[in-house]
Write a protein that holds these residues in place. Structure first.
Motif, PDB file in Angstrom:
ATOM      1  N   UNK A  16       0.834  -1.186   0.000  1.00  0.00           N
ATOM      2  CA  UNK A  16       0.000   0.000   0.000  1.00  0.00           C
ATOM      3  C   UNK A  16       0.877   1.247   0.000  1.00  0.00           C
ATOM      4  N   UNK A  17       1.946   1.239   0.858  1.00  0.00           N
ATOM      5  CA  UNK A  17       2.879   2.376   0.906  1.00  0.00           C
ATOM      6  C   UNK A  17       3.553   2.538  -0.457  1.00  0.00           C
ATOM      7  N   UNK A  18       3.976   1.405  -1.026  1.00  0.00           N
ATOM      8  CA  UNK A  18       4.646   1.450  -2.347  1.00  0.00           C
ATOM      9  C   UNK A  18       3.669   1.967  -3.403  1.00  0.00           C
ATOM     10  N   UNK A  19       2.436   1.508  -3.350  1.00  0.00           N
ATOM     11  CA  UNK A  19       1.419   1.946  -4.308  1.00  0.00           C
ATOM     12  C   UNK A  19       1.163   3.438  -4.132  1.00  0.00           C
ATOM     13  N   UNK A  24       1.791   8.764  -5.910  1.00  0.00           N
ATOM     14  CA  UNK A  24       2.248  10.137  -5.671  1.00  0.00           C
ATOM     15  C   UNK A  24       3.286  10.522  -6.714  1.00  0.00           C
ATOM     16  N   UNK A  25       4.231   9.594  -6.961  1.00  0.00           N
ATOM     17  CA  UNK A  25       5.263   9.857  -7.968  1.00  0.00           C
ATOM     18  C   UNK A  25       4.612  10.040  -9.334  1.00  0.00           C
ATOM     19  N   UNK A  31       1.786  15.763 -13.201  1.00  0.00           N
ATOM     20  CA  UNK A  31       1.636  17.200 -12.996  1.00  0.00           C
ATOM     21  C   UNK A  31       2.764  17.955 -13.684  1.00  0.00           C
ATOM     22  N   UNK A  32       4.005  17.471 -13.521  1.00  0.00           N
ATOM     23  CA  UNK A  32       5.156  18.109 -14.183  1.00  0.00           C
ATOM     24  C   UNK A  32       5.018  18.022 -15.689  1.00  0.00           C
ATOM     25  N   UNK A  33       4.605  16.840 -16.180  1.00  0.00           N
ATOM     26  CA  UNK A  33       4.421  16.661 -17.617  1.00  0.00           C
ATOM     27  C   UNK A  33       3.330  17.607 -18.128  1.00  0.00           C
TER      28      UNK A  33
END
Length: 183
Positions: A16-19, A24-25, A31-33
């Motif tokens: 779950x943390x990895x997901x 988020x990443x 968002x950056x794209x």
């Protein structure tokens, strides 16, 4: 099973943390794209706006230039028509010149030319009747001209018909007329 449940729960929690980290990443990258693409699109929009503004300005200048040219041409045409009208009136007045002024005109021409005694003066029909057979010892021809006169001396003919004199001096007359009217 509790260890197994704990282990599964821990794996699920890490997953779950990895997901969440991946999500988020991905959101950050997205968002950056999106921001980069928006900046690109904005630059393209600005470039298109600038180009459209330049083209509009160029079109405006061409339209104004064409309007100025047409206006100038219309003014020149009006001036030309005015000059033509004035010169036509002048020619009509010259065609109806009185005998005394006509005689002086012909005599001045004859005095300024080096003619043989055999030269003939060709005058208008009306003036031929008024002047008779001779003018300044030169014979008046049986031929006639529309207006003004011509002088025939052997093979040479000096054409001093009013219409030809006006046409020959047209540029100078136009300039003088326009200067007097539009001072």
């Amino acid at each position: 099973m509790s260890n197994l449940d704990n282990l599964v729960a821990e794996i699920l929690q890490q997953a779950q943390k990895e997901a969440n980290r991946m999500l988020t990443k991905a959101k950050t990258e997205n968002s950056e794209f999106s921001e980069k693409e928006n900046k690109k699109v904005q630059k393209e929009v600005e470039a298109i706006k600038d180009k459209a503004t330049e083209e509009a300005q160029a079109l405006k200048e061409r339209v104004i230039s064409n309007a100025n040219l047409k206006s100038r041409d219309m003014i020149l045409q009006a001036k030309e028509e005015l000059v033509d009208d004035i010169l036509e009136r002048v020619l009509e007045r010259l065609k109806n010149i009185d005998t005394k002024k006509y005689l002086k005109f012909v005599e001045n021409i004859l005095k300024n030319l080096n003619l043989s005694k055999n030269a003939e003066v060709i005058v208008s029909k009306d003036m031929r009747l008024a002047l008779g057979d001779k003018i300044l010892d030169y014979r008046i021809s049986d031929q006639t001209v529309e207006s003004g006169c011509s002088i025939k001396d052997g093979n040479l003919i000096y054409n001093n018909e009013f219409s030809n004199l006006i046409e020959f001096n047209r540029e100078e007359l136009e300039r003088e007329i326009l200067n007097k009217i539009f001072e």
